[in-house]
Design a protein around this motif. Sequence first.
Motif, PDB file in Angstrom:
ATOM      1  N   ILE B  87      68.309  17.310  27.700  1.00 25.81           N
ATOM      2  CA  ILE B  87      68.314  16.215  28.666  1.00 25.81           C
ATOM      3  C   ILE B  87      68.574  15.161  27.893  1.00 25.81           C
ATOM      4  O   ILE B  87      68.430  15.050  26.303  1.00 25.81           O
ATOM      5  CB  ILE B  87      66.557  16.046  29.290  1.00 25.81           C
ATOM      6  CG1 ILE B  87      66.301  17.038  30.019  1.00 25.81           C
ATOM      7  CG2 ILE B  87      66.761  14.740  29.875  1.00 25.81           C
ATOM      8  CD1 ILE B  87      64.864  17.109  29.921  1.00 25.81           C
ATOM      9  N   ARG B  88      69.513  14.700  27.476  1.00 25.07           N
ATOM     10  CA  ARG B  88      70.322  13.165  27.487  1.00 25.07           C
ATOM     11  C   ARG B  88      70.017  12.272  28.233  1.00 25.07           C
ATOM     12  O   ARG B  88      69.067  11.309  27.967  1.00 25.07           O
ATOM     13  CB  ARG B  88      71.562  13.383  27.969  1.00 25.07           C
ATOM     14  CG  ARG B  88      71.735  14.103  26.666  1.00 25.07           C
ATOM     15  CD  ARG B  88      73.482  13.249  25.282  1.00 25.07           C
ATOM     16  NE  ARG B  88      73.769  14.521  24.331  1.00 25.07           N
ATOM     17  CZ  ARG B  88      75.108  14.800  24.236  1.00 25.07           C
ATOM     18  NH1 ARG B  88      76.104  13.452  25.901  1.00 25.07           N
ATOM     19  NH2 ARG B  88      75.375  15.008  23.538  1.00 25.07           N
ATOM     20  N   ALA B  89      70.018  11.894  29.629  1.00 30.14           N
ATOM     21  CA  ALA B  89      69.742  10.945  30.098  1.00 30.14           C
ATOM     22  C   ALA B  89      68.260  10.885  30.833  1.00 30.14           C
ATOM     23  O   ALA B  89      68.277  11.937  30.618  1.00 30.14           O
ATOM     24  CB  ALA B  89      71.058  10.109  31.471  1.00 30.14           C
ATOM     25  N   LEU B  93      61.507   8.633  29.297  1.00 26.84           N
ATOM     26  CA  LEU B  93      60.991   8.863  30.629  1.00 26.84           C
ATOM     27  C   LEU B  93      60.479  10.630  30.414  1.00 26.84           C
ATOM     28  O   LEU B  93      59.021  10.448  30.692  1.00 26.84           O
ATOM     29  CB  LEU B  93      61.863   8.536  32.027  1.00 26.84           C
ATOM     30  CG  LEU B  93      61.072   7.557  32.932  1.00 26.84           C
ATOM     31  CD1 LEU B  93      59.944   7.151  32.429  1.00 26.84           C
ATOM     32  CD2 LEU B  93      61.878   7.942  33.948  1.00 26.84           C
ATOM     33  N   VAL B  94      60.808  11.570  30.507  1.00 25.25           N
ATOM     34  CA  VAL B  94      60.124  12.837  30.728  1.00 25.25           C
ATOM     35  C   VAL B  94      59.410  13.565  30.057  1.00 25.25           C
ATOM     36  O   VAL B  94      58.057  13.597  29.860  1.00 25.25           O
ATOM     37  CB  VAL B  94      61.761  13.981  30.820  1.00 25.25           C
ATOM     38  CG1 VAL B  94      60.599  15.013  30.713  1.00 25.25           C
ATOM     39  CG2 VAL B  94      62.869  13.985  32.000  1.00 25.25           C
ATOM     40  N   LEU B  95      60.076  13.026  28.011  1.00 19.24           N
ATOM     41  CA  LEU B  95      58.579  13.069  27.642  1.00 19.24           C
ATOM     42  C   LEU B  95      57.520  12.054  27.540  1.00 19.24           C
ATOM     43  O   LEU B  95      56.260  12.770  27.274  1.00 19.24           O
ATOM     44  CB  LEU B  95      59.818  12.077  26.183  1.00 19.24           C
ATOM     45  CG  LEU B  95      58.584  12.983  24.840  1.00 19.24           C
ATOM     46  CD1 LEU B  95      58.569  14.260  24.481  1.00 19.24           C
ATOM     47  CD2 LEU B  95      59.645  12.403  23.487  1.00 19.24           C
ATOM     48  N   TYR B  96      57.481  10.786  28.118  1.00 18.82           N
ATOM     49  CA  TYR B  96      56.640  10.198  27.919  1.00 18.82           C
ATOM     50  C   TYR B  96      55.902  10.892  29.192  1.00 18.82           C
ATOM     51  O   TYR B  96      53.989  11.288  28.931  1.00 18.82           O
ATOM     52  CB  TYR B  96      56.742   8.620  28.555  1.00 18.82           C
ATOM     53  CG  TYR B  96      55.613   7.747  29.309  1.00 18.82           C
ATOM     54  CD1 TYR B  96      54.515   7.357  27.948  1.00 18.82           C
ATOM     55  CD2 TYR B  96      55.437   7.218  30.080  1.00 18.82           C
ATOM     56  CE1 TYR B  96      53.727   7.176  28.418  1.00 18.82           C
ATOM     57  CE2 TYR B  96      54.594   6.692  30.608  1.00 18.82           C
ATOM     58  CZ  TYR B  96      53.591   6.582  29.535  1.00 18.82           C
ATOM     59  OH  TYR B  96      52.552   6.098  29.713  1.00 18.82           O
ATOM     60  N   VAL B  97      56.694  11.184  30.090  1.00 18.56           N
ATOM     61  CA  VAL B  97      55.381  11.902  31.347  1.00 18.56           C
ATOM     62  C   VAL B  97      55.106  12.946  30.650  1.00 18.56           C
ATOM     63  O   VAL B  97      53.244  12.716  31.262  1.00 18.56           O
ATOM     64  CB  VAL B  97      56.145  12.162  32.226  1.00 18.56           C
ATOM     65  CG1 VAL B  97      55.870  12.796  33.354  1.00 18.56           C
ATOM     66  CG2 VAL B  97      56.698  10.538  33.562  1.00 18.56           C
ATOM     67  N   TRP B  98      55.184  13.935  29.632  1.00 16.68           N
ATOM     68  CA  TRP B  98      55.044  14.957  29.886  1.00 16.68           C
ATOM     69  C   TRP B  98      53.865  15.626  28.570  1.00 16.68           C
ATOM     70  O   TRP B  98      52.805  15.634  28.231  1.00 16.68           O
ATOM     71  CB  TRP B  98      55.727  16.028  28.760  1.00 16.68           C
ATOM     72  CG  TRP B  98      56.825  16.693  30.261  1.00 16.68           C
ATOM     73  CD1 TRP B  98      56.243  16.515  31.614  1.00 16.68           C
ATOM     74  CD2 TRP B  98      57.750  17.557  30.306  1.00 16.68           C
ATOM     75  NE1 TRP B  98      57.362  17.218  32.012  1.00 16.68           N
ATOM     76  CE2 TRP B  98      58.024  17.683  31.408  1.00 16.68           C
ATOM     77  CE3 TRP B  98      59.248  17.537  28.734  1.00 16.68           C
ATOM     78  CZ2 TRP B  98      59.420  18.755  31.567  1.00 16.68           C
ATOM     79  CZ3 TRP B  98      59.988  18.821  29.333  1.00 16.68           C
ATOM     80  CH2 TRP B  98      60.088  19.233  30.662  1.00 16.68           C
ATOM     81  N   THR B  99      53.784  14.012  28.033  1.00 19.93           N
ATOM     82  CA  THR B  99      52.690  13.120  26.765  1.00 19.93           C
ATOM     83  C   THR B  99      51.628  12.666  27.302  1.00 19.93           C
ATOM     84  O   THR B  99      50.841  12.583  26.711  1.00 19.93           O
ATOM     85  CB  THR B  99      53.130  12.872  25.495  1.00 19.93           C
ATOM     86  OG1 THR B  99      53.019  11.996  25.787  1.00 19.93           O
ATOM     87  CG2 THR B  99      54.378  13.321  24.665  1.00 19.93           C
ATOM     88  N   ILE B 100      51.233  12.098  28.664  1.00 19.61           N
ATOM     89  CA  ILE B 100      50.599  11.459  28.967  1.00 19.61           C
ATOM     90  C   ILE B 100      48.899  11.693  28.939  1.00 19.61           C
ATOM     91  O   ILE B 100      47.862  11.575  28.184  1.00 19.61           O
ATOM     92  CB  ILE B 100      50.490  10.789  30.500  1.00 19.61           C
ATOM     93  CG1 ILE B 100      51.448   9.965  30.137  1.00 19.61           C
ATOM     94  CG2 ILE B 100      49.037  11.221  31.009  1.00 19.61           C
ATOM     95  CD1 ILE B 100      52.071   9.617  32.098  1.00 19.61           C
TER      96      ILE B 100
END
Lengths: 353, 281, 289
Positions: B87-89, B93-100
């Motif tokens: 993933i570039r763009a 955000l995706v990383l944040y969601v997955w670490t919640i």
Amino acid sequence: MAAGIYVDKVRKVFGTFEALKSVSLDVQPEEFTVLLGPSGCGKTTLLRIIAGLETETSGELRIGDKRVNGLPPRNRNIAMVFQNYAVFPHLTIFENIAFGLRMKKLLNSEIEPRVKKAAGMMHIEHLLDRYSAQLSGGQRQRVAVARALAMEPEVLLMDEPLSNLDALLRLEMRAELKGLLAESRTTTIYVTHDQVEAMSLADRIAVMHGGHIIQYDRPIEVYQNPANAFCGGFIGNPPMNFLQAERENGHCRIAGAALPGPSASQGNGRVTLGIRPEDVLVAETAASEHLTGRVTVVEPLGPHNLLTLAVDQQLFRVTTAADSPIKSGQEVYLALAPERRRWFDTESGKALH
Amino acid sequence: MITERTLPYWLLAPSLVFLIALFAYPFADAFFIAFRADGQWTFDNFRTMVDDINFGLSLWNTMLLVLIVVPLQIAIALTMAMMLTKIRAGRDLVLYVWTIPLGISDLAAGVVWLALLSERGYINTVLSALGIVDGPALWLSYETPVALFIAVILAEVWRATAIVMVILVAGVQLIPKEYNEAAEIFGASAWQRFVKITLPLLKPSLQTALILRTLLAFEVFAVVVALGGRDLPVLMGEAFLWQFDYRDSGVASAYAVLILLISIAFTLVYLRVLRVKEEAE
Amino acid sequence: MTALTKDNLPEKPGLADRLLPRWSVGQWLFAAICLILCLWVLLPIYLLVLSAFSPRDAVFAWPKAFLPLDLSTDTIAFFFGVRGVLAAFFNSVMVAVLTMVISIGLGAPAGYALARFRFRGKDSFRLMIVMTRAFPIAILALPLTVTFIKVGLYDTVFGVALVHSALALPFAVLISSSLFMGIPFELEEAAWTMGCTRFQAFMRVVMPIATPGLAAAAIFAFVISWNEVFAATILTLQHPTLTAFLLTTLAESPLYFRFAGGFFLVVPALIFIFAVRKYLFSMWGIANR
């Protein structure tokens, strides 16, 4: 076996940054081409596009007769040596060299002699059972080259392969690489920012700057007839000297002397004179066509002395014999070898003839 | 005296004292409590533990949970970590969601899945709309042990995959990208690069993630209580019951000792099976 | 949420005016999996929040509404109206703040020692710190119950905070040591040559650089404490934390009460993970070894 490489009007844009601005290059089969330029000039990007590790924004690429745009690296019949060697730490040296051959699904009976041969060429037969962590930087470098040679590729790509070695080792590997690659006759593109490496190794040098190839020619041509002021200033150590001159009736006035100007584009205005430090003779008496300058620093470097002068308030460097009596603060007269004078357009930097 | 030589010891001393008081001492004390009854050394507490009708079931449930949940989490986390390299763009955000879920407690995770899986919950609404069940259905009762077990698996995978992912992403970031590029140049396909380059180089992180996750999985407790009350016995839950409800520290400590021994055994197995060889840089 | 992969990143602004990205099947699949995994995390949280902010009788509604059409603070108000909830909430905050203070107060100096000095026993200490993570919480909390009753710490906020600090301290040590290691020693040495004492150099040069990271470590300690259930429950009776209160009342409390409780357990997690997201990887990167 060896294939040519044809790069036609290749552009590469990263976001808003144009790394390559319509670059064209054609490398003959068996030719050794060096991409030379300062960091950020686009040389590594161009190499990675040829390798297939980056995708060009536009333009065409051919290796041999095959158009390779969009082909993954593994279908381009290339091999590459990386700046940081990229010797896999979890595989033995043997398996590292055999990696590409295993990917081609060769039989063990074919792989072993090829690995041994490549290891032999790089003098690392005794390291085949070891792992990368047990090797020195120079040895890893040899593994990386052996791994590429074992592939017997149509094209060999090298990305600053010597830049992580210390100075002495670099000198040794440079000579060894030159002999080896001349023998293997593989078409090679070699990226470096070291102009000595480029001069030493290349059949032709492509000097790159700001996403353009500025000059693509034999090393001696690039050295003696730089296409623009940048080439002259980048190649050579110390680099070419540049002096601003005022044009007047076919002659150019610099530092109290009037020199015959460039034949092309007669007229008035400013031009730039370029001359290499070794093409200047330092005299202690004045003569016609001699420039006047004041020595500011004398650096004895062993084989010769490097003088830094102020000529008409412009920086000028000259080399003299190691036993030269000239001292800092002294006024001297400079004779510029007439056949070595080069003229450049002050505005554009382009060479004038 | 505080000198240049003794300074580090002065800096360490407070935490050392603290850890001895709150780790080493209770650790020793736990064995003492577990192996003593009526002022004598004895296996009585362990005998009581083993003879309890929930013992076998709780051991079996815990083991089964670990064996299902941990591999599932490793697989999902590995997928996430590999996707994040592409993933570039929007990567952050995706990383944040997955670490919640990293910050969500096991109790909270249990309650979250309770909201979804209750009789008149959201999942039943969807299932009934799809025609799989007609009307509200019970999933989290002792009459539906398999469904309850699956609910616990869902909640555990939902909650604790993030920690595995974070460890693996950190590991992936440590692998220089030249290794993958070199493998690509030398003819490896994407799958071959994953198997032959990424996985072997990721071994230290995989080992860490496996050990950490397994140890924590043996302590599964609040999720189970929140979803199934006492209908699905697990080791930690039994320890809690013996302490909190039956007021028998001896048997509770016996459970604690058992959990520790199993944890150590699993750690040793992982260390042996996933040996990180000397040669790795 | 759009996920652009390496290959379809718009290369120049001129091409970006296409209405829909022309993705290949693989790229669509990739984006779909990415989206599903995000929904997998977010949807359950959303539905819990929705449950917590619906009127109490909405738990019996069938079929369930997935959209926030009937929002109300009825459930939340009921939750705080229940005897003991406010006190438990307050206890949780107290315990978590104490845990933060103790673990960073003790852990940061140890982290500094590990980062800056070479001394005998350093490796053993580091190993001990890492090993503590292998200890099941049960083996600490159970014996401590007995001890705490003897010394009068049982059923106190401070007692629970001590156990939580024991859990958070190893993290505090490892995180702060990695933080201090990331600050060049030369900076401190430069301060010494300019007339600072060791302590002054630390306060004036190291602390300002390390503060954001230490704050993240403190938040991490807060979350560890806020989320801990087992020890908090068996170490308290009259003065439970929020988790302990919820756990012990689970069986007899109505569903909507549990949902409201779950909401208050989850919310700090969302905020704190967001606050420390920059440090998550450096924390684990070092805590891994």
